[in-house]
Design a protein around this motif. Structure first.
Motif, short mmCIF file in Angstrom:
data_model
loop_
_atom_site.label_atom_id
_atom_site.label_comp_id
_atom_site.label_asym_id
_atom_site.label_seq_id
_atom_site.Cartn_x
_atom_site.Cartn_y
_atom_site.Cartn_z
N UNK A 17 0.82 -1.22 0.00
CA UNK A 17 0.00 0.00 0.00
C UNK A 17 0.85 1.26 0.00
N UNK A 18 2.12 1.12 0.39
CA UNK A 18 3.04 2.25 0.37
C UNK A 18 3.82 2.33 -0.94
N UNK A 19 3.48 1.47 -1.89
CA UNK A 19 4.06 1.57 -3.21
C UNK A 19 5.13 0.55 -3.55
N UNK A 20 5.36 -0.44 -2.67
CA UNK A 20 6.36 -1.46 -2.95
C UNK A 20 5.71 -2.67 -3.62
N UNK A 21 6.45 -3.32 -4.49
CA UNK A 21 6.01 -4.59 -5.03
C UNK A 21 6.33 -5.68 -3.99
N UNK A 22 5.84 -6.89 -4.23
CA UNK A 22 6.13 -7.98 -3.30
C UNK A 22 7.63 -8.25 -3.23
N UNK A 23 8.31 -8.29 -4.37
CA UNK A 23 9.75 -8.54 -4.37
C UNK A 23 10.50 -7.43 -3.66
N UNK A 24 10.09 -6.17 -3.88
CA UNK A 24 10.75 -5.06 -3.19
C UNK A 24 10.58 -5.16 -1.69
N UNK A 25 9.37 -5.53 -1.25
CA UNK A 25 9.13 -5.69 0.18
C UNK A 25 9.97 -6.81 0.76
N UNK A 26 10.06 -7.93 0.06
CA UNK A 26 10.84 -9.07 0.56
C UNK A 26 12.33 -8.72 0.67
N UNK A 27 12.85 -8.03 -0.33
CA UNK A 27 14.26 -7.65 -0.30
C UNK A 27 14.53 -6.66 0.83
N UNK A 28 13.67 -5.67 0.98
CA UNK A 28 13.87 -4.67 2.03
C UNK A 28 13.82 -5.31 3.42
N UNK A 29 12.84 -6.17 3.64
CA UNK A 29 12.74 -6.85 4.94
C UNK A 29 13.97 -7.72 5.17
N UNK A 30 14.39 -8.44 4.13
CA UNK A 30 15.57 -9.29 4.26
C UNK A 30 16.80 -8.49 4.64
N UNK A 31 16.99 -7.32 4.04
CA UNK A 31 18.15 -6.49 4.33
C UNK A 31 18.11 -5.90 5.73
N UNK A 32 16.91 -5.71 6.26
CA UNK A 32 16.80 -5.21 7.64
C UNK A 32 17.36 -6.21 8.65
N UNK A 33 17.45 -7.47 8.23
CA UNK A 33 17.87 -8.53 9.15
C UNK A 33 19.37 -8.80 9.13
N UNK A 34 20.08 -8.13 8.23
CA UNK A 34 21.53 -8.37 8.12
C UNK A 34 22.26 -7.04 8.03
N UNK A 35 23.55 -7.07 8.34
CA UNK A 35 24.38 -5.87 8.27
C UNK A 35 25.06 -5.80 6.91
N UNK A 36 24.28 -5.59 5.87
CA UNK A 36 24.81 -5.53 4.52
C UNK A 36 24.89 -6.90 3.89
N UNK A 37 24.62 -6.96 2.58
CA UNK A 37 24.62 -8.25 1.89
C UNK A 37 24.89 -8.04 0.41
N UNK A 38 25.47 -9.06 -0.22
CA UNK A 38 25.67 -9.03 -1.67
C UNK A 38 24.37 -9.43 -2.36
N UNK A 39 24.34 -9.27 -3.66
CA UNK A 39 23.14 -9.65 -4.42
C UNK A 39 22.84 -11.13 -4.27
#
Length: 263
Positions: A17-39
């Motif tokens: 509802x804030x304008x993210x796609x499902x993939x964008x939301x999954x990637x953002x949440x995943x990155x919140x759980x780690x201190x930096x990550x490669x692709x």
């Protein structure tokens, strides 16, 4: 690392509802759980297909949700949630403002072409919808705004809308009461319009539509507001010659009966 499977669906829907796609939301949440990550690590963390990771990261960077290191390989980090949501809200507000400007341009171009000789009268339901139309009428006024309106409606809903009337436009008000200082730019006539009816009404029965008003702008646009305590108000609006002429005659007869402003 394995892709997380415990992300609540309602969280994903909120981010959508804030304008993210499902993939964008999954990637953002995943990155919140780690201190930096490669692709590659992001693919494993989020479960997003490897081929989609870089395009998703590019869009998240544009939305100011991800920062990128200048190392080899590149590493990606999530912007903290408070700042990230603030960035998303700012983009939404900017998009909304741009959309409003564009849509209003279409709305202002609207004219009577193709209507033939139809005399269109619109019915409007609900106080906020009526106030929106009345506010549009006041803002677009070029010569005159005239009204016969009950004081409780004038005080509660109309006076604040009158602030949008251009300074060069004359405002004439006939009402049954006025409390407080009268604005110098308005010509106000006060008369107990409902007193005679109420005096001769059956016991316990007052004026039926005690929150009502008749409004005329530039002798071209008319609105009749009908409201009663405990009921949803409604209104008739028209730019047709028939209703405008009726309201014009009605207001003229009332103002002649009431007398000059200031009485």
């Amino acid at each position: 690392m394995k892709a997380s499977r415990d992300i609540p669906n309602d969280l994903l829907e909120s981010l959508k509802s804030l304008g993210l796609t499902k993939y964008e939301a999954l990637v953002y949440i995943g990155l919140l759980r780690v201190a930096g990550a490669t692709a590659t690590e992001i693919h494993e963390i989020s479960g997003v297909p490897r081929a989609s990771v870089y395009p998703v990261l590019d869009r998240l960077a544009q939305k100011e949700l991800v920062s990128v290191s200048h190392t080899t390989p590149k590493r990606f980090d999530a912007i903290p949630p408070a700042r990230g949501i603030e960035n998303l809200m700012r983009r939404i507000e900017m998009d909304a403002e741009n959309a409003l400007v564009a849509l209003d341009a279409f709305y202002q171009e609207k004219d009577a072409e193709g209507r033939g000789n139809q005399e269109l009268i619109w019915t409007i339901y609900g106080e906020e919808n009526i106030k929106t139309r009345l506010g549009d009428m006041f803002r677009s006024a070029e010569r005159s705004v005239e009204m016969l309106v009950a004081w409780n409606l004038l005080q509660g809903s109309v006076l604040s809308l009158l602030e949008s009337v251009p300074d060069s436009v004359q405002v004439d008000i006939v009402t049954d009461n006025w409390k407080g200082e009268r604005p110098s730019r308005f010509r106000v006539r006060v008369h107990p319009l409902g007193a005679h009816y109420e005096t001769h009404a059956p016991p316990g029965k007052g004026l039926r539509y005690e929150s009502s008003g008749v409004f005329l702008v530039d002798d071209a646009r008319a609105l009749v507001w009908m409201g009663s305590a405990g009921e949803q108000p409604s209104a008739l609006y028209s730019e047709s010659a028939g209703l405008v002429q009726f309201v014009r005659r009605y207001l003229t007869s009332v103002t002649e009966w009431v007398g000059p402003a200031g009485q």
